[in-house]
Design a protein around this motif. Structure first.
Motif, mmCIF file in Angstrom:
data_model
loop_
_atom_site.group_PDB
_atom_site.id
_atom_site.type_symbol
_atom_site.label_atom_id
_atom_site.label_comp_id
_atom_site.label_asym_id
_atom_site.label_seq_id
_atom_site.Cartn_x
_atom_site.Cartn_y
_atom_site.Cartn_z
ATOM 1 N N ASP A 32 6.399 12.402 -1.470
ATOM 2 C CA ASP A 32 5.189 11.614 -1.713
ATOM 3 C C ASP A 32 4.532 12.237 -2.953
ATOM 4 N N ILE A 46 -8.996 8.760 -4.215
ATOM 5 C CA ILE A 46 -8.639 9.735 -5.261
ATOM 6 C C ILE A 46 -7.950 8.990 -6.410
ATOM 7 N N SER A 53 1.524 6.134 -3.375
ATOM 8 C CA SER A 53 0.385 5.268 -3.237
ATOM 9 C C SER A 53 -0.001 4.944 -4.676
ATOM 10 N N GLU A 70 4.708 16.284 0.506
ATOM 11 C CA GLU A 70 3.899 16.043 -0.687
ATOM 12 C C GLU A 70 3.806 17.359 -1.441
ATOM 13 N N SER A 124 0.862 -1.190 0.000
ATOM 14 C CA SER A 124 0.000 0.000 0.000
ATOM 15 C C SER A 124 0.895 1.236 0.000
ATOM 16 N N GLY A 125 0.281 2.380 -0.200
ATOM 17 C CA GLY A 125 1.044 3.622 -0.121
ATOM 18 C C GLY A 125 1.643 3.816 1.265
ATOM 19 N N MET A 126 0.879 3.456 2.299
ATOM 20 C CA MET A 126 1.413 3.648 3.654
ATOM 21 C C MET A 126 2.555 2.678 3.953
ATOM 22 N N ALA A 138 2.063 11.084 -4.921
ATOM 23 C CA ALA A 138 0.817 10.380 -5.279
ATOM 24 C C ALA A 138 -0.135 11.250 -6.096
ATOM 25 N N THR A 140 -2.195 2.965 -5.394
ATOM 26 C CA THR A 140 -3.652 2.814 -5.277
ATOM 27 C C THR A 140 -4.379 3.913 -6.046
ATOM 28 N N LYS A 141 -3.763 5.064 -6.144
ATOM 29 C CA LYS A 141 -4.426 6.249 -6.663
ATOM 30 C C LYS A 141 -4.347 6.268 -8.193
ATOM 31 N N PHE A 149 -0.987 13.709 3.915
ATOM 32 C CA PHE A 149 -1.961 12.644 4.085
ATOM 33 C C PHE A 149 -1.989 12.311 5.581
HETATM 34 C C1 LIG Z 1 -3.632 7.628 -0.377
HETATM 35 C C2 LIG Z 1 -2.391 8.321 -0.041
HETATM 36 C C3 LIG Z 1 -1.430 7.674 0.758
HETATM 37 C C4 LIG Z 1 -1.641 6.300 1.325
HETATM 38 O O1 LIG Z 1 -1.763 5.312 0.338
HETATM 39 P P1 LIG Z 1 -2.528 3.922 0.556
HETATM 40 O O2 LIG Z 1 -2.316 3.208 -0.732
HETATM 41 O O3 LIG Z 1 -3.953 4.249 0.841
HETATM 42 O O4 LIG Z 1 -1.898 3.247 1.719
HETATM 43 C C5 LIG Z 1 -0.269 8.378 1.042
HETATM 44 N N1 LIG Z 1 -0.056 9.618 0.567
HETATM 45 C C6 LIG Z 1 -0.965 10.254 -0.207
HETATM 46 C C7 LIG Z 1 -0.667 11.620 -0.706
HETATM 47 C C8 LIG Z 1 -2.158 9.634 -0.538
HETATM 48 O O5 LIG Z 1 -3.054 10.266 -1.289
#
Ligand SMILES: *Cc1c(COP(=O)(O)O)cnc(C)c1O
Length: 401
Positions: free
Chosen positions: A192, A343, A214, A163, A94-96, A194, A216-217, A120
């Motif tokens: 960061d 997002i 992340s 960020e 994951s991003g975290m 993301a 995920t985004k 975040f």
């Molecule tokens: C979502 C996000 C994270 C965390 O990512 P996950 O994949 O949800 O663990 C960290 N930093 C930013 C800027 C994010 O938008």
């Protein structure tokens, strides 16, 4: 395994970004499959006991265990490294997991971190609730203020962490100045990225050392899986990050890595089109609400800086309504757009950061980070912007605006 040209840096280093996003890192099995294979396996077998011994001794290359390496995950690592322009990349669950690994692989007791005020929620939580338990202190600065970074540097400062644009205030950090300040003081910079991805912003070009995601985004981009990525030098990734991950295990599932590989093929198209849609929606919102925070608009105080560092301003921005009640009334009145704290998705999603993503910061942390009670954050998707605008218009009217 058949190697494919996607694994050959002497070729891929000459490819343009769009080609890298589609073919970079590809590895083909003996079947010659067109699309990347998903290697859903935890372990590997060997032709001889000597072979496995050589791999564990680092004398032979090859897979050993999926906590260490996995072919699908490695394809994604190589593709993201190519897009970022970094020597190496590691993927996390994951991003975290990415942020935590990057911080813990580098810092030791007695070290000091300077971090941007807007972040975040969980990134800030790690500084305040994890690092501090191990004797790693931090100073939070207004990341827009170059002098604040300079003033926060101490003799034991080891890392800058921020960020840009930041979540959810859209603060923009002057990458060239802040990364240069870090370099001059022997400090590592962890960005960061993301909100931008390598399509919209490449922090390494401005002197950053480590870029974390992340995935995920925007990288997945269709709201399906969690994943993270950390990019940096060969020396740091293989010397610090890899041993940390190998022994602590924040690894990504091969299936999730495969989904992100597919997402990267369309990342540039989505990031640019969503940025274009966001600008159109932002122009409408600007005339309709008291305050909007989007670096893509000329009225934003950091517009010029953002456009110097970014190819486009991205799909995400925030705007400020009267109070929590009005923000919630607006969200509840939406008919097309969804209430969601995610997002980077191809769907338009809105959330109230103070009660969701930034809830765990507490009221003091939120005030310091600039996250107000009336703030609403939007991720503009790939729907027709006229439909998005019509929905926001009726929802704002319903909330009394
Ligand atoms: C979502 C996000 C994270 C965390 O990512 P996950 O994949 O949800 O663990 C960290 N930093 C930013 C800027 C994010 O938008």
């Amino acid at each position: 395994m058949k190697r494919h040209s996607g694994q050959d840096r002497s070729l891929t280093s000459r490819w343009k970004p769009a080609t890298r996003a589609v073919r970079g890192g590809t590895w083909r099995s003996e079947q010659g499959e067109t699309s990347e294979a998903i290697f859903l396996t935890s372990g590997y077998t060997y032709d001889s006991a000597e072979e496995v011994a050589a791999r564990f001794a680092g004398e032979a290359t090859g897979m050993q265990y999926s906590r260490f390496q996995n072919p699908t995950v490695q394809m994604l690592e190589e593709r993201i490294a190519l897009l970022e322009g970094s020597e190496a990349c590691k993927i996390q669950a994951s991003g975290m997991a990415a942020m935590t690994s990057a911080l813990l692989a580098t810092l030791s007791a007695g070290d000091h971190v300077v971090a941007g005020r807007a972040a975040f929620g969980s990134c800030r939580w790690i500084l305040d609730n994890v690092l501090n338990r191990f004797g790693i202190t931090s100073t939070i600065v207004d990341a827009r203020d170059n002098d604040a970074w300079a003033k926060a540097v101490q003799s034991n400062t080891r890392m800058f962490f921020f960020e840009t644009p930041a979540n959810p205030t859209m603060d923009v950090v002057d990458l060239e100045y802040v990364c240069g300040l870090a370099r001059g003081n022997g400090i590592l910079t962890l960005v960061d990225n993301a909100f931008a991805t390598p399509v919209l912003q490449r922090p390494l070009d401005f002197g950053a050392d480590i870029v974390a995601y992340s995935a995920t985004k925007l990288m997945d981009g269709q709201g399906r899986v969690l994943a993270g990525a950390v990019c940096g030098s060969d020396e740091w990734v293989n010397g610090k990050l890899s041993p940390f991950q190998r022994n602590t295990g924040p690894v990504c599932s091969p299936f999730n890595a495969w989904v992100v590989l597919k997402g990267l093929e369309t990342l540039e198209l989505r990031a640019l089109k969503q940025s274009e849609n966001a600008l159109q929606v932002a122009r409408f919102i600007e005339g309709r609400v008291p305050q909007i925070l989007y670096p893509g608009l000329p009225s934003h105080p950091q517009h010029e800086l953002a456009m110097k560092q970014m190819r486009a301003a991205g799909p995400i921005f925030s705007f400020v309504l009267e109070d929590r009640a009005q923000a919630m009334a607006m969200l509840n009145a939406m008919e097309l757009c969804d209430i969601s704290n995610n997002i980077g998705d191809s769907r338009t999603l809105l959330c109230h950061p103070a009660s969701t993503t930034h809830n765990n910061m507490g009221p003091v942390g939120r005030a310091e980070a600039g996250v107000g009670e009336g703030m609403v954050r939007i991720n503009v998707g790939l729907e027709d912007p006229e439909d998005i605008i019509a929905d926001l218009d009726q929802a704002l009217t319903a909330a009394g605006l």
